[in-house]
Design a protein around this motif. Structure first.
Motif, PDB file in Angstrom:
ATOM      1  N   ASP A   1      90.465 -38.771  11.185  1.00 43.06           N
ATOM      2  CA  ASP A   1      91.713 -39.365  10.692  1.00 43.06           C
ATOM      3  C   ASP A   1      91.522 -40.789  10.187  1.00 43.06           C
ATOM      4  OD1 ASP A   1      93.516 -37.321  10.758  1.00 43.06           O
ATOM      5  OD2 ASP A   1      94.071 -37.667  12.852  1.00 43.06           O
ATOM      6  N   THR A   2      90.599 -40.952   9.246  1.00 41.41           N
ATOM      7  CA  THR A   2      90.373 -42.275   8.652  1.00 41.41           C
ATOM      8  C   THR A   2      91.532 -42.709   7.776  1.00 41.41           C
ATOM      9  OG1 THR A   2      89.260 -41.273   6.765  1.00 41.41           O
ATOM     10  CG2 THR A   2      87.873 -41.999   8.625  1.00 41.41           C
ATOM     11  N   GLY A   3      92.359 -41.748   7.369  1.00 40.68           N
ATOM     12  CA  GLY A   3      93.432 -42.065   6.437  1.00 40.68           C
ATOM     13  C   GLY A   3      93.000 -41.912   4.989  1.00 40.68           C
ATOM     14  N   LEU A   4      91.749 -41.543   4.773  1.00 41.14           N
ATOM     15  CA  LEU A   4      91.230 -41.352   3.415  1.00 41.14           C
ATOM     16  C   LEU A   4      90.842 -39.900   3.202  1.00 41.14           C
ATOM     17  CD1 LEU A   4      88.883 -44.451   3.106  1.00 41.14           C
ATOM     18  CD2 LEU A   4      91.204 -44.192   2.211  1.00 41.14           C
ATOM     19  N   ASP A   5      91.075 -39.420   2.004  1.00 47.46           N
ATOM     20  CA  ASP A   5      90.666 -38.076   1.620  1.00 47.46           C
ATOM     21  C   ASP A   5      89.794 -38.232   0.379  1.00 47.46           C
ATOM     22  OD1 ASP A   5      90.369 -35.384   1.239  1.00 47.46           O
ATOM     23  OD2 ASP A   5      92.366 -35.097   0.393  1.00 47.46           O
ATOM     24  N   THR A   6      88.489 -38.374   0.582  1.00 48.83           N
ATOM     25  CA  THR A   6      87.566 -38.647  -0.506  1.00 48.83           C
ATOM     26  C   THR A   6      86.769 -37.404  -0.868  1.00 48.83           C
ATOM     27  OG1 THR A   6      85.785 -39.296   0.986  1.00 48.83           O
ATOM     28  CG2 THR A   6      87.305 -41.037   0.269  1.00 48.83           C
ATOM     29  N   SER A   7      86.079 -37.490  -1.988  1.00 49.05           N
ATOM     30  CA  SER A   7      85.106 -36.464  -2.367  1.00 49.05           C
ATOM     31  C   SER A   7      84.136 -37.097  -3.347  1.00 49.05           C
ATOM     32  CB  SER A   7      85.790 -35.249  -2.990  1.00 49.05           C
ATOM     33  OG  SER A   7      86.436 -35.603  -4.189  1.00 49.05           O
ATOM     34  N   ALA A   8      82.938 -36.536  -3.418  1.00 50.88           N
ATOM     35  CA  ALA A   8      81.907 -37.055  -4.321  1.00 50.88           C
ATOM     36  C   ALA A   8      81.848 -38.572  -4.227  1.00 50.88           C
ATOM     37  CB  ALA A   8      82.155 -36.586  -5.746  1.00 50.88           C
ATOM     38  N   ASN A   9      81.765 -39.076  -3.007  1.00 50.87           N
ATOM     39  CA  ASN A   9      81.858 -40.504  -2.757  1.00 50.87           C
ATOM     40  C   ASN A   9      80.515 -41.087  -2.334  1.00 50.87           C
ATOM     41  OD1 ASN A   9      82.433 -38.882  -0.352  1.00 50.87           O
ATOM     42  ND2 ASN A   9      82.515 -40.833   0.689  1.00 50.87           N
ATOM     43  N   GLY A  10      80.496 -42.399  -2.187  1.00 53.19           N
ATOM     44  CA  GLY A  10      79.315 -43.095  -1.703  1.00 53.19           C
ATOM     45  C   GLY A  10      79.704 -44.099  -0.642  1.00 53.19           C
ATOM     46  N   LEU A  11      78.954 -44.152   0.433  1.00 54.31           N
ATOM     47  CA  LEU A  11      79.205 -45.056   1.556  1.00 54.31           C
ATOM     48  C   LEU A  11      77.999 -45.974   1.682  1.00 54.31           C
ATOM     49  CD1 LEU A  11      81.175 -45.432   4.086  1.00 54.31           C
ATOM     50  CD2 LEU A  11      79.454 -44.125   5.335  1.00 54.31           C
ATOM     51  N   SER A  12      78.235 -47.291   1.706  1.00 56.18           N
ATOM     52  CA  SER A  12      77.102 -48.206   1.788  1.00 56.18           C
ATOM     53  C   SER A  12      77.558 -49.588   2.243  1.00 56.18           C
ATOM     54  CB  SER A  12      76.416 -48.312   0.430  1.00 56.18           C
ATOM     55  OG  SER A  12      75.222 -49.037   0.530  1.00 56.18           O
ATOM     56  N   PHE A  13      76.647 -50.270   2.954  1.00 62.31           N
ATOM     57  CA  PHE A  13      76.856 -51.674   3.311  1.00 62.31           C
ATOM     58  C   PHE A  13      76.367 -52.541   2.159  1.00 62.31           C
ATOM     59  CE2 PHE A  13      76.597 -49.842   7.598  1.00 62.31           C
ATOM     60  CZ  PHE A  13      77.675 -50.461   8.209  1.00 62.31           C
TER      61      PHE A  13
END
Length: 158
Positions: A44-56
């Motif tokens: 339940d992050t509150g986000l509904d993403t797709s084809a995304n990228g996660l990075s610092f």
């Protein structure tokens, strides 16, 4: 049923990841214990993403670059600044022009995010995409090898 993807590591060694909830209301953020491989879920992050990228980024801010979305006749795209402990959004940056920039990483010298534009399970070409979060601008850098599916930068230590 969705795999953890977009795994990224904070400069202090903390490992986190993301997975899309197929059919669920929002996506799940995970922290990963590097010694055991066990993931702790934060649903339940509150986000509904797709084809995304996660990075610092270079300042150790955690970003999630979402895919372009169509809202009626208008296409938009958003980058989300995330809480690195829960994965919940803290702020967002609109991106333009909307262009897929999945599975990428920040260049440690320029703090620009480099992602990939591709069609899964296709022979279509794959492109490098550059996102400048200070301006929200998205640029197609050029074509790369087909089926490339992740990027990472390493800052050379002298």
């Amino acid at each position: 049923p969705s795999p953890v993807h977009s795994i990224t590591i904070h400069s202090n060694g903390r490992m986190v990841g993301w997975y899309d909830e197929f059919g669920g209301p929002t996506d799940t953020f995970v922290t990963i214990d590097k010694s055991t491989g066990m993931a702790t879920e934060f649903p339940d992050t509150g986000l509904d993403t797709s084809a995304n990228g996660l990075s610092f980024d270079v300042d150790n801010l955690l970003w999630n670059i979402d895919t372009p979305r169509r809202n009626g006749t208008v296409q938009t795209q958003t980058a989300y600044l995330l809480d690195p402990k829960t994965g919940k959004p803290l702020a967002s940056v609109p991106l333009s022009p909307p262009t897929m920039a999945a599975l990428g990483d920040f260049n440690p010298f320029t703090n620009l995010y480099y992602g990939l534009k591709f069609n899964s399970f296709s022979t279509d070409p794959t492109f490098f995409i550059v996102v400048d979060l200070s301006t929200g601008s998205v640029t197609t850098l050029g074509q790369t090898v087909n089926n490339l599916h992740t990027l990472a930068f390493v800052k050379k230590v002298k």
